[in-house]
Design a protein around this motif. Structure first.
Motif, PDB file in Angstrom:
ATOM      1  N   LEU A 195       0.797  -1.232   0.000  1.00 32.90           N
ATOM      2  CA  LEU A 195       0.000   0.000   0.000  1.00 32.90           C
ATOM      3  C   LEU A 195       0.828   1.280   0.000  1.00 32.90           C
ATOM      4  O   LEU A 195       0.264   2.362   0.005  1.00 32.90           O
ATOM      5  CB  LEU A 195      -0.931   0.019   1.219  1.00 32.90           C
ATOM      6  N   ARG A 196       2.127   1.171  -0.021  1.00 30.28           N
ATOM      7  CA  ARG A 196       2.947   2.372   0.144  1.00 30.28           C
ATOM      8  C   ARG A 196       2.854   3.334  -1.039  1.00 30.28           C
ATOM      9  O   ARG A 196       3.115   4.536  -0.892  1.00 30.28           O
ATOM     10  CB  ARG A 196       4.407   1.989   0.367  1.00 30.28           C
ATOM     11  N   ASN A 197       2.501   2.848  -2.235  1.00 26.76           N
ATOM     12  CA  ASN A 197       2.435   3.707  -3.418  1.00 26.76           C
ATOM     13  C   ASN A 197       1.031   4.201  -3.731  1.00 26.76           C
ATOM     14  O   ASN A 197       0.835   4.866  -4.757  1.00 26.76           O
ATOM     15  CB  ASN A 197       2.989   2.965  -4.641  1.00 26.76           C
ATOM     16  N   VAL A 198       0.065   3.917  -2.896  1.00 27.24           N
ATOM     17  CA  VAL A 198      -1.317   4.361  -3.131  1.00 27.24           C
ATOM     18  C   VAL A 198      -1.474   5.764  -2.563  1.00 27.24           C
ATOM     19  O   VAL A 198      -1.264   5.988  -1.367  1.00 27.24           O
ATOM     20  CB  VAL A 198      -2.318   3.391  -2.481  1.00 27.24           C
ATOM     21  N   ASP A 199      -1.837   6.720  -3.416  1.00 21.64           N
ATOM     22  CA  ASP A 199      -1.861   8.111  -2.988  1.00 21.64           C
ATOM     23  C   ASP A 199      -3.005   8.417  -2.024  1.00 21.64           C
ATOM     24  O   ASP A 199      -2.935   9.407  -1.283  1.00 21.64           O
ATOM     25  CB  ASP A 199      -1.939   9.041  -4.206  1.00 21.64           C
ATOM     26  N   THR A 200      -4.055   7.615  -2.012  1.00 16.81           N
ATOM     27  CA  THR A 200      -5.186   7.877  -1.108  1.00 16.81           C
ATOM     28  C   THR A 200      -5.045   7.163   0.236  1.00 16.81           C
ATOM     29  O   THR A 200      -5.921   7.276   1.083  1.00 16.81           O
ATOM     30  CB  THR A 200      -6.498   7.425  -1.770  1.00 16.81           C
ATOM     31  N   VAL A 201      -3.952   6.437   0.427  1.00 21.11           N
ATOM     32  CA  VAL A 201      -3.735   5.681   1.653  1.00 21.11           C
ATOM     33  C   VAL A 201      -2.497   6.215   2.349  1.00 21.11           C
ATOM     34  O   VAL A 201      -1.439   6.390   1.724  1.00 21.11           O
ATOM     35  CB  VAL A 201      -3.569   4.175   1.368  1.00 21.11           C
ATOM     36  N   HIS A 202      -2.650   6.489   3.647  1.00 20.99           N
ATOM     37  CA  HIS A 202      -1.506   6.930   4.456  1.00 20.99           C
ATOM     38  C   HIS A 202      -1.187   5.833   5.459  1.00 20.99           C
ATOM     39  O   HIS A 202      -2.041   5.414   6.237  1.00 20.99           O
ATOM     40  CB  HIS A 202      -1.832   8.236   5.183  1.00 20.99           C
ATOM     41  N   LEU A 203       0.054   5.361   5.427  1.00 19.19           N
ATOM     42  CA  LEU A 203       0.477   4.273   6.307  1.00 19.19           C
ATOM     43  C   LEU A 203       1.209   4.832   7.520  1.00 19.19           C
ATOM     44  O   LEU A 203       2.038   5.738   7.402  1.00 19.19           O
ATOM     45  CB  LEU A 203       1.401   3.307   5.552  1.00 19.19           C
ATOM     46  N   LEU A 204       0.875   4.270   8.684  1.00 25.60           N
ATOM     47  CA  LEU A 204       1.534   4.677   9.916  1.00 25.60           C
ATOM     48  C   LEU A 204       1.816   3.452  10.768  1.00 25.60           C
ATOM     49  O   LEU A 204       1.003   2.525  10.832  1.00 25.60           O
ATOM     50  CB  LEU A 204       0.656   5.643  10.722  1.00 25.60           C
ATOM     51  N   ALA A 205       2.961   3.443  11.421  1.00 27.91           N
ATOM     52  CA  ALA A 205       3.218   2.431  12.430  1.00 27.91           C
ATOM     53  C   ALA A 205       2.380   2.743  13.661  1.00 27.91           C
ATOM     54  O   ALA A 205       2.042   3.905  13.928  1.00 27.91           O
ATOM     55  CB  ALA A 205       4.702   2.402  12.792  1.00 27.91           C
ATOM     56  N   VAL A 206       2.034   1.722  14.418  1.00 26.16           N
ATOM     57  CA  VAL A 206       1.099   1.906  15.526  1.00 26.16           C
ATOM     58  C   VAL A 206       1.664   2.847  16.582  1.00 26.16           C
ATOM     59  O   VAL A 206       0.910   3.571  17.244  1.00 26.16           O
ATOM     60  CB  VAL A 206       0.733   0.537  16.133  1.00 26.16           C
ATOM     61  N   ASP A 207       2.980   2.882  16.740  1.00 24.01           N
ATOM     62  CA  ASP A 207       3.567   3.775  17.743  1.00 24.01           C
ATOM     63  C   ASP A 207       3.705   5.206  17.240  1.00 24.01           C
ATOM     64  O   ASP A 207       4.163   6.078  17.983  1.00 24.01           O
ATOM     65  CB  ASP A 207       4.932   3.244  18.185  1.00 24.01           C
ATOM     66  N   GLN A 208       3.310   5.474  15.993  1.00 31.17           N
ATOM     67  CA  GLN A 208       3.340   6.828  15.449  1.00 31.17           C
ATOM     68  C   GLN A 208       1.947   7.406  15.242  1.00 31.17           C
ATOM     69  O   GLN A 208       1.820   8.500  14.675  1.00 31.17           O
ATOM     70  CB  GLN A 208       4.088   6.834  14.108  1.00 31.17           C
ATOM     71  N   LEU A 209       0.924   6.731  15.692  1.00 35.31           N
ATOM     72  CA  LEU A 209      -0.441   7.220  15.521  1.00 35.31           C
ATOM     73  C   LEU A 209      -0.605   8.547  16.255  1.00 35.31           C
ATOM     74  O   LEU A 209      -0.237   8.675  17.423  1.00 35.31           O
ATOM     75  CB  LEU A 209      -1.433   6.191  16.060  1.00 35.31           C
ATOM     76  N   ASN A 210      -1.153   9.545  15.567  1.00 38.31           N
ATOM     77  CA  ASN A 210      -1.251  10.882  16.134  1.00 38.31           C
ATOM     78  C   ASN A 210      -2.574  11.531  15.744  1.00 38.31           C
ATOM     79  O   ASN A 210      -3.280  11.066  14.844  1.00 38.31           O
ATOM     80  CB  ASN A 210      -0.075  11.751  15.672  1.00 38.31           C
ATOM     81  N   THR A 211      -2.891  12.622  16.427  1.00 37.05           N
ATOM     82  CA  THR A 211      -4.175  13.300  16.248  1.00 37.05           C
ATOM     83  C   THR A 211      -4.324  13.881  14.850  1.00 37.05           C
ATOM     84  O   THR A 211      -5.384  13.762  14.223  1.00 37.05           O
ATOM     85  CB  THR A 211      -4.310  14.419  17.290  1.00 37.05           C
ATOM     86  N   TYR A 212      -3.281  14.500  14.328  1.00 41.06           N
ATOM     87  CA  TYR A 212      -3.377  15.174  13.039  1.00 41.06           C
ATOM     88  C   TYR A 212      -3.719  14.198  11.917  1.00 41.06           C
ATOM     89  O   TYR A 212      -4.587  14.465  11.088  1.00 41.06           O
ATOM     90  CB  TYR A 212      -2.064  15.901  12.740  1.00 41.06           C
ATOM     91  N   ASP A 213      -3.031  13.059  11.869  1.00 42.15           N
ATOM     92  CA  ASP A 213      -3.279  12.086  10.801  1.00 42.15           C
ATOM     93  C   ASP A 213      -4.658  11.451  10.917  1.00 42.15           C
ATOM     94  O   ASP A 213      -5.271  11.102   9.908  1.00 42.15           O
ATOM     95  CB  ASP A 213      -2.200  11.005  10.821  1.00 42.15           C
ATOM     96  N   VAL A 214      -5.157  11.280  12.148  1.00 49.35           N
ATOM     97  CA  VAL A 214      -6.510  10.743  12.327  1.00 49.35           C
ATOM     98  C   VAL A 214      -7.541  11.723  11.779  1.00 49.35           C
ATOM     99  O   VAL A 214      -8.483  11.342  11.077  1.00 49.35           O
ATOM    100  CB  VAL A 214      -6.780  10.433  13.809  1.00 49.35           C
ATOM    101  N   LEU A 215      -7.380  13.014  12.086  1.00 47.18           N
ATOM    102  CA  LEU A 215      -8.335  14.017  11.615  1.00 47.18           C
ATOM    103  C   LEU A 215      -8.236  14.236  10.110  1.00 47.18           C
ATOM    104  O   LEU A 215      -9.229  14.575   9.463  1.00 47.18           O
ATOM    105  CB  LEU A 215      -8.079  15.344  12.340  1.00 47.18           C
ATOM    106  N   LEU A 216      -7.046  14.043   9.550  1.00 48.69           N
ATOM    107  CA  LEU A 216      -6.860  14.260   8.118  1.00 48.69           C
ATOM    108  C   LEU A 216      -7.485  13.148   7.286  1.00 48.69           C
ATOM    109  O   LEU A 216      -7.800  13.348   6.113  1.00 48.69           O
ATOM    110  CB  LEU A 216      -5.365  14.369   7.808  1.00 48.69           C
ATOM    111  N   SER A 217      -7.688  11.981   7.879  1.00 47.98           N
ATOM    112  CA  SER A 217      -8.214  10.824   7.148  1.00 47.98           C
ATOM    113  C   SER A 217      -9.712  10.663   7.384  1.00 47.98           C
ATOM    114  O   SER A 217     -10.227  11.040   8.448  1.00 47.98           O
ATOM    115  CB  SER A 217      -7.474   9.556   7.580  1.00 47.98           C
TER     116      SER A 217
END
Length: 243
Positions: free
Chosen positions: A166-188
């Protein structure tokens, strides 16, 4: 929760209430997001003042007798090629944000997504031992609605198979579980956990309560249940005297 195609299994889990069902504090979330965006700034901007610009050490003309305004250097701010007044200098934009504020903001963002039915847990995206972007996208299409294109996928650190798929899919943002943050949750629009990432995330934060609370048996109120529990746990005065 939507059900994906045969290549992925969508799991029906009880989301912990203390993580996915808390009161959303919008001012707190705003403060944390602003601090996160500020910390991402490099702060390497720099301008030269009149003392840092090369040249200009000689007085351009004599002090008196020319009819012009007195000048001491051609690198003064009013000259072309001169220094900049009050220009930006290298600095840090970091804002101190306590860990408890970051954690509370993340819980609020996840709770907002969970109440809208946009938090999903899947067993995996790809079957077999080879990465496949086609299979991973097919799983996402069956999991989230088409009018919500931005998807945040939370993975374990060692899940290279899904990461490569999934790393090359422009509509998907990948995060490791220890990097989960508020900004990325709200952006998705949707947040998708793999089972391993979900267990790791919840296991480090959950105290055991879930969103779906258990109800007392029929014909019995919660007060009667608590009274029966206290009677069973507390010894009577006669038993204490016998002991």
């Amino acid at each position: 929760m939507a059900t994906a195609d045969s290549t992925v299994t969508a799991l029906d889990v009880d989301l912990p209430a203390e993580i996915f069902d808390v009161t959303v504090n919008i001012p707190l979330i705003h403060q944390v997001v602003v601090a996160q965006q500020a910390a991402a700034r490099q702060g390497t901007h720099d301008t030269k003042n009149r003392g840092e610009v090369r040249g200009g050490g000689k007085k351009p003309y004599k002090q008196k007798g020319t009819g012009r305004a007195r000048q001491g250097s051609t690198r003064a701010p009013q000259f072309a090629g001169g220094g900049t007044v009050h220009g930006p200098t290298p600095r840090s934009y970091d804002q101190r944000t306590p860990k408890k504020m970051k954690a509370a903001a993340l819980r609020g963002a996840l709770s907002d997504r969970a109440r809208a039915g946009r938090v999903h847990v899947v067993e995996g995206f790809v079957t077999g031992d080879r990465p496949s972007t086609k299979d991973a996208l097919a799983a996402l299409v069956g999991l989230v609605e088409s009018n919500r294109p931005r998807t945040l996928v939370v993975l374990e650190r060692g899940d290279d198979l899904t990461w490569l798929s999934l790393r090359n899919v422009d509509t998907v943002h990948l995060l490791a579980v220890d990097q989960l943050n508020t900004y990325d949750v709200l952006l998705s629009d949707d947040v998708v956990f793999t089972k391993g990432a979900y267990d790791s995330f919840v296991g480090a934060r959950s105290t055991g309560s879930t969103v779906q609370t258990s109800e007392p048996t029929s014909g019995q109120t919660s007060e009667q249940t608590s009274e029966q529990t206290s009677e069973q746990t507390e010894p009577t005065t006669e038993q204490e005297a016998a002991q």
